[in-house]
Design a protein around this motif. Structure first.
Motif, short mmCIF file in Angstrom:
data_model
loop_
_atom_site.label_atom_id
_atom_site.label_comp_id
_atom_site.label_asym_id
_atom_site.label_seq_id
_atom_site.Cartn_x
_atom_site.Cartn_y
_atom_site.Cartn_z
N LYS A 44 0.82 -1.21 0.00
CA LYS A 44 0.00 0.00 0.00
C LYS A 44 0.85 1.26 0.00
O LYS A 44 2.01 1.26 0.40
CB LYS A 44 -0.95 0.01 1.18
CG LYS A 44 -0.29 0.05 2.54
CD LYS A 44 -1.34 -0.02 3.63
CE LYS A 44 -0.68 -0.25 4.98
NZ LYS A 44 -1.66 -0.40 6.03
N GLU A 53 -4.31 0.58 -1.62
CA GLU A 53 -3.71 -0.72 -1.92
C GLU A 53 -3.18 -0.69 -3.35
O GLU A 53 -3.83 -0.15 -4.25
CB GLU A 53 -4.75 -1.83 -1.78
CG GLU A 53 -5.34 -1.96 -0.39
CD GLU A 53 -4.35 -2.51 0.63
OE1 GLU A 53 -3.53 -3.37 0.26
OE2 GLU A 53 -4.41 -2.07 1.79
N ILE A 54 -1.99 -1.28 -3.55
CA ILE A 54 -1.42 -1.36 -4.90
C ILE A 54 -0.80 -2.73 -5.13
O ILE A 54 -0.41 -3.42 -4.19
CB ILE A 54 -0.37 -0.25 -5.18
CG1 ILE A 54 0.86 -0.40 -4.28
CG2 ILE A 54 -0.99 1.12 -5.05
CD1 ILE A 54 2.00 0.55 -4.65
N SER A 55 -0.73 -3.09 -6.39
CA SER A 55 -0.05 -4.29 -6.83
C SER A 55 0.93 -3.85 -7.92
O SER A 55 0.55 -3.12 -8.84
CB SER A 55 -1.07 -5.28 -7.40
OG SER A 55 -0.42 -6.40 -7.95
N VAL A 56 2.18 -4.27 -7.82
CA VAL A 56 3.22 -3.83 -8.75
C VAL A 56 3.87 -5.05 -9.39
O VAL A 56 4.19 -6.02 -8.71
CB VAL A 56 4.28 -2.98 -8.02
CG1 VAL A 56 5.40 -2.57 -8.96
CG2 VAL A 56 3.65 -1.76 -7.37
N ILE A 69 1.66 -0.67 -12.26
CA ILE A 69 1.10 -0.51 -10.93
C ILE A 69 -0.42 -0.61 -11.09
O ILE A 69 -1.01 0.14 -11.88
CB ILE A 69 1.44 0.87 -10.31
CG1 ILE A 69 2.95 1.08 -10.26
CG2 ILE A 69 0.81 1.01 -8.94
CD1 ILE A 69 3.36 2.51 -9.91
N GLU A 70 -1.03 -1.53 -10.37
CA GLU A 70 -2.49 -1.68 -10.39
C GLU A 70 -3.06 -1.06 -9.12
O GLU A 70 -2.59 -1.37 -8.02
CB GLU A 70 -2.87 -3.15 -10.45
CG GLU A 70 -2.52 -3.85 -11.74
CD GLU A 70 -3.47 -3.53 -12.88
OE1 GLU A 70 -4.61 -3.10 -12.61
OE2 GLU A 70 -3.05 -3.70 -14.03
N THR A 71 -4.06 -0.19 -9.27
CA THR A 71 -4.75 0.42 -8.14
C THR A 71 -6.25 0.39 -8.43
O THR A 71 -6.67 0.07 -9.56
CB THR A 71 -4.33 1.88 -7.92
OG1 THR A 71 -4.95 2.71 -8.91
CG2 THR A 71 -2.83 2.05 -7.97
N GLU A 75 -4.66 1.32 -13.97
CA GLU A 75 -3.27 0.88 -14.15
C GLU A 75 -2.36 2.06 -14.51
O GLU A 75 -2.73 2.93 -15.29
CB GLU A 75 -3.20 -0.17 -15.25
CG GLU A 75 -1.81 -0.75 -15.42
CD GLU A 75 -1.76 -1.89 -16.42
OE1 GLU A 75 -0.82 -1.90 -17.23
OE2 GLU A 75 -2.65 -2.74 -16.40
N THR A 94 0.19 7.71 -15.78
CA THR A 94 -1.20 7.25 -15.85
C THR A 94 -1.68 7.35 -17.31
O THR A 94 -1.06 8.07 -18.11
CB THR A 94 -2.11 8.12 -14.96
OG1 THR A 94 -2.12 9.45 -15.49
CG2 THR A 94 -1.63 8.14 -13.52
N TRP A 115 6.80 7.83 -2.24
CA TRP A 115 5.81 7.89 -3.33
C TRP A 115 5.59 9.36 -3.64
O TRP A 115 5.23 10.15 -2.75
CB TRP A 115 4.51 7.24 -2.86
CG TRP A 115 3.37 7.33 -3.80
CD1 TRP A 115 2.45 8.34 -3.88
CD2 TRP A 115 3.00 6.38 -4.80
NE1 TRP A 115 1.53 8.07 -4.86
CE2 TRP A 115 1.84 6.87 -5.44
CE3 TRP A 115 3.53 5.16 -5.19
CZ2 TRP A 115 1.21 6.18 -6.47
CZ3 TRP A 115 2.90 4.48 -6.22
CH2 TRP A 115 1.77 4.97 -6.85
#
Length: 131
Positions: A44, A53-56, A69-71, A75, A94, A115
């Motif tokens: 996160k 929350e993020i997924s990288v 980066i998925e939020t 993306e 973005t 960040w």
């Protein structure tokens, strides 16, 4: 005497070219003992506007990191990430043209740091490597 001088100059030229190539290569790629950030990460961002929350997902080729980066906002694309002084700088964008960066330090299976998505959100992030 001229043959000796020409030989010395040729050797010096070859050594100089090799030295320039070594310096250039060293600046492009992280040291071979640097742990790789390639892989899938989850965690996160904690920013001045709240948490997200993020997924990288990252790949590294020839010392340059890229990925996504998925939020819940969508993306973002990471491109031209670079390693210097023990930190990865991961610029992202973005789909609508916004830009930011993550300044990341890898410790074991944790990738964390700053960040910067000014002026939208500034803070820190912490990610764990997915297993």
């Amino acid at each position: 005497m001229r043959k000796g001088l020409a030989t010395v100059m040729a050797v010096a030229l070859v050594c100089s070219a090799a030295q320039i190539r070594a310096v250039s290569t060293a600046q492009q790629a992280p040291p071979s003992d640097t742990p790789s950030i390639a892989g899938s990460w989850i965690g996160k961002v904690t920013a001045d506007v709240g948490q997200m929350e993020i997924s990288v997902t990252l790949t590294v080729k020839d010392g340059v990191a890229s990925g996504s980066i998925e939020t819940f906002h969508g993306e973002m694309t990471i491109a031209k990430g670079a390693f210097k002084d023990g930190k990865w700088t991961l610029p992202f964008s973005t789909p609508d043209g916004g830009t930011g960066k993550m300044i990341a330090v890898l410790k074991g299976d944790t990738l964390s740091g700053d960040w910067d998505f000014s002026p939208n959100a500034v803070g820190t992030f912490a990610l764990n490597r997915r297993k």
